[in-house]
Enzyme design. Structure first.
Site, mmCIF file in Angstrom:
data_model
loop_
_atom_site.group_PDB
_atom_site.id
_atom_site.type_symbol
_atom_site.label_atom_id
_atom_site.label_comp_id
_atom_site.label_asym_id
_atom_site.label_seq_id
_atom_site.Cartn_x
_atom_site.Cartn_y
_atom_site.Cartn_z
ATOM 1 N N ILE A 1 13.517 -9.830 0.804
ATOM 2 C CA ILE A 1 14.684 -9.052 1.208
ATOM 3 C C ILE A 1 15.669 -9.901 2.006
ATOM 4 O O ILE A 1 16.817 -9.492 2.211
ATOM 5 C CB ILE A 1 14.293 -7.804 2.040
ATOM 6 C CG1 ILE A 1 13.482 -8.202 3.279
ATOM 7 C CG2 ILE A 1 13.544 -6.797 1.184
ATOM 8 C CD1 ILE A 1 13.217 -7.064 4.239
ATOM 9 N N GLY B 1 -3.252 -1.104 26.743
ATOM 10 C CA GLY B 1 -2.057 -0.383 26.327
ATOM 11 C C GLY B 1 -2.293 0.794 25.414
ATOM 12 O O GLY B 1 -1.347 1.480 25.038
ATOM 13 N N ASP B 2 -3.550 1.053 25.030
ATOM 14 C CA ASP B 2 -3.834 2.184 24.152
ATOM 15 C C ASP B 2 -3.737 3.494 24.922
ATOM 16 O O ASP B 2 -4.518 3.729 25.855
ATOM 17 C CB ASP B 2 -5.245 2.062 23.563
ATOM 18 C CG ASP B 2 -5.245 1.369 22.218
ATOM 19 O OD1 ASP B 2 -4.153 1.004 21.756
ATOM 20 O OD2 ASP B 2 -6.327 1.199 21.636
ATOM 21 N N LYS C 1 11.826 -1.968 14.528
ATOM 22 C CA LYS C 1 12.074 -0.747 13.746
ATOM 23 C C LYS C 1 13.202 0.075 14.374
ATOM 24 O O LYS C 1 14.032 0.655 13.659
ATOM 25 C CB LYS C 1 10.791 0.080 13.655
ATOM 26 C CG LYS C 1 9.787 -0.455 12.661
ATOM 27 C CD LYS C 1 10.323 -0.397 11.233
ATOM 28 C CE LYS C 1 9.290 -0.759 10.198
ATOM 29 N NZ LYS C 1 9.812 -0.676 8.823
ATOM 30 N N LEU D 1 5.446 -10.333 -2.236
ATOM 31 C CA LEU D 1 3.989 -10.423 -2.319
ATOM 32 C C LEU D 1 3.367 -11.160 -1.130
ATOM 33 O O LEU D 1 2.261 -11.684 -1.224
ATOM 34 C CB LEU D 1 3.546 -11.073 -3.630
ATOM 35 C CG LEU D 1 3.968 -10.351 -4.921
ATOM 36 C CD1 LEU D 1 3.388 -11.061 -6.138
ATOM 37 C CD2 LEU D 1 3.541 -8.891 -4.897
ATOM 38 N N TYR E 1 0.817 -1.217 0.000
ATOM 39 C CA TYR E 1 0.000 0.000 0.000
ATOM 40 C C TYR E 1 0.850 1.267 0.000
ATOM 41 O O TYR E 1 0.717 2.126 -0.886
ATOM 42 C CB TYR E 1 -0.921 -0.053 1.213
ATOM 43 C CG TYR E 1 -1.612 1.223 1.599
ATOM 44 C CD1 TYR E 1 -2.411 1.919 0.701
ATOM 45 C CD2 TYR E 1 -1.494 1.718 2.902
ATOM 46 C CE1 TYR E 1 -3.066 3.087 1.077
ATOM 47 C CE2 TYR E 1 -2.152 2.866 3.291
ATOM 48 C CZ TYR E 1 -2.935 3.555 2.376
ATOM 49 O OH TYR E 1 -3.573 4.716 2.756
ATOM 50 N N ALA F 1 9.839 -2.519 2.896
ATOM 51 C CA ALA F 1 9.418 -3.888 3.186
ATOM 52 C C ALA F 1 9.590 -4.206 4.672
ATOM 53 O O ALA F 1 10.554 -3.787 5.309
ATOM 54 C CB ALA F 1 10.234 -4.870 2.344
ATOM 55 N N TYR G 1 7.312 -5.193 17.164
ATOM 56 C CA TYR G 1 7.355 -4.410 15.929
ATOM 57 C C TYR G 1 8.117 -3.104 16.147
ATOM 58 O O TYR G 1 9.033 -2.773 15.383
ATOM 59 C CB TYR G 1 5.941 -4.116 15.437
ATOM 60 C CG TYR G 1 5.908 -3.089 14.323
ATOM 61 C CD1 TYR G 1 6.377 -3.411 13.055
ATOM 62 C CD2 TYR G 1 5.434 -1.799 14.537
ATOM 63 C CE1 TYR G 1 6.367 -2.476 12.027
ATOM 64 C CE2 TYR G 1 5.423 -0.857 13.521
ATOM 65 C CZ TYR G 1 5.892 -1.194 12.271
ATOM 66 O OH TYR G 1 5.898 -0.260 11.264
ATOM 67 N N ASP H 1 9.631 -7.172 -4.086
ATOM 68 C CA ASP H 1 8.551 -7.536 -3.170
ATOM 69 C C ASP H 1 8.288 -9.033 -3.292
ATOM 70 O O ASP H 1 8.278 -9.563 -4.402
ATOM 71 C CB ASP H 1 7.282 -6.745 -3.515
ATOM 72 C CG ASP H 1 6.279 -6.681 -2.373
ATOM 73 O OD1 ASP H 1 5.858 -7.750 -1.910
ATOM 74 O OD2 ASP H 1 5.908 -5.567 -1.960
ATOM 75 N N SER I 1 8.973 3.927 11.940
ATOM 76 C CA SER I 1 7.633 3.991 12.530
ATOM 77 C C SER I 1 7.654 4.805 13.808
ATOM 78 O O SER I 1 8.643 4.816 14.549
ATOM 79 C CB SER I 1 7.136 2.581 12.850
ATOM 80 O OG SER I 1 5.937 2.617 13.602
#
Length: 328
Positions: A52, A286-287, A145, A33, A11, A74, A141, A31, A117
């Site tokens: 990758i 956690g929000d 990053k 896919l 995207y 990616a 995640y 990519d 991110s």
């Protein structure tokens, strides 16, 4: 001047590919896919299908297409799921970045824009997130990053003063929404816009997770930034690197003000014409109440600004999603 876009069938990556081409640069897509969509790659754009993690493949793509630099998009991008799949997340995001860096060094490719991110900050307790805020990622995640940024930083230090020094910058952003091309839409099952759109298409009612937060309307406030603006910032960063112009190690691509989940829901109802009252569910663990970043440095160096209203963000995303299921 060609640029390899890892994850270029995804995207965000597909929008970066289009922005590069529009700006007169030559995109090359790599990519596997696993989450990308082959049809998102425009006709005439070189497409290397593979991972990758395949060092030989990445190096060949760099050499075969005489690549000037890499825009590394990616990765495994599902923060919540990364808690259940930490090893997979680290393999894709940490080892993947290491392999890309190794292939770049072997092919003497010295320019890198890293799609990082805002998850590197975790859940900060300040009203506006700036680049120098302490990094306390709250998920594998976010950790992956941040480690990716460290790898890139260390490779930059190691190659400084050599014949082929690595020049790099990392772009940190939050919720990417909308569409800059009706043929490309957000396919993530975990992002707010596609979740709401899929509910509406199915004739169901979207849900808000908690309405008792310490915000004006009780729902979470976040950065929502249009994908075309994100893509444009990547292209400006790429041009600055290739021209030898100074860049910061990292930039926040933030909205400065943010929008609440309830404001998004109201805009969706207004734009789509579907009159609904969202269900209210329990908070998600956690929000935080509010996470919004300043984009001052990016505005100074990368022509970063919010070019779209919330209604335009919703309209572009909704139109692209409906076009995907329209009769041929």
């Amino acid at each position: 001047m060609s640029w390899l876009v890892t994850g270029g069938a995804g995207y965000i990556g597909a929008h970066i590919v289009r922005a590069l081409a529009t700006d007169g640069l030559t995109p090359v897509v790599l990519d596997d896919l696993s989450s990308g969509v082959a049809s998102f790659v425009p006709d005439g754009v070189a497409f290397v299908r593979g991972s990758i993690l395949n060092r030989e493949l990445v190096e060949s793509a760099l050499r075969d297409h005489d690549v000037t630099g890499v825009i590394h998009v990616a990765g495994y991008k599902y923060a919540g799921v990364s808690v259940q799949r930490p090893l997979h997340t680290y393999e894709q995001n940490v080892d993947g970045t290491r392999v890309v860096l190794a292939a770049m060094a072997a092919a003497n490719v010295t320019n890198l824009v890293f799609s990082s991110s805002a998850a590197v900050y975790g859940t900060p307790d300040v009203p506006l997130v700036t680049e120098d805020l302490p990094k306390r990622p709250a998920s594998p995640y976010g950790e992956s990053k941040l480690i990716g940024e460290w790898l890139i930083r260390d490779q930059g230090i190691a190659t400084a003063g050599t014949e082929h020094p690595l020049r790099h910058t990392s772009l940190r952003y939050f919720n990417v929404v909308g569409s800059g091309d009706p043929s490309v839409y957000d396919v993530s099952p975990h992002n707010l816009f596609p979740i709401v759109f899929e509910k509406l298409i199915a004739g169901e009612v979207p849900r808000i997770n908690g309405d008792d937060y310490d915000t004006p309307d009780g729902t979470n406030v976040r950065d929502y930034v249009h994908v075309a603006d994100i893509a444009s910032a990547h292209v400006v960063a790429a041009r600055r690197l290739a021209a030898g112009e100074p860049v910061e190690p990292a930039y926040n691509l933030g909205s400065q003000n943010g929008l609440s989940v309830k404001e998004i829901m109201t805009a969706v109802a207004r734009v789509t014409g579907v009159d609904f009252a969202p269900e209210i569910g329990p908070r998600r663990s956690g929000d935080p109440d509010r996470i919004v970043a300043t984009g001052d440095l990016a505005a100074r160096d990368l022509d970063w600004r919010m070019r779209y209203t919330v209604d335009e963000m919703v309209r572009s995303g909704w139109d692209a999603r409906r076009a995907a299921t329209a009769p041929a």
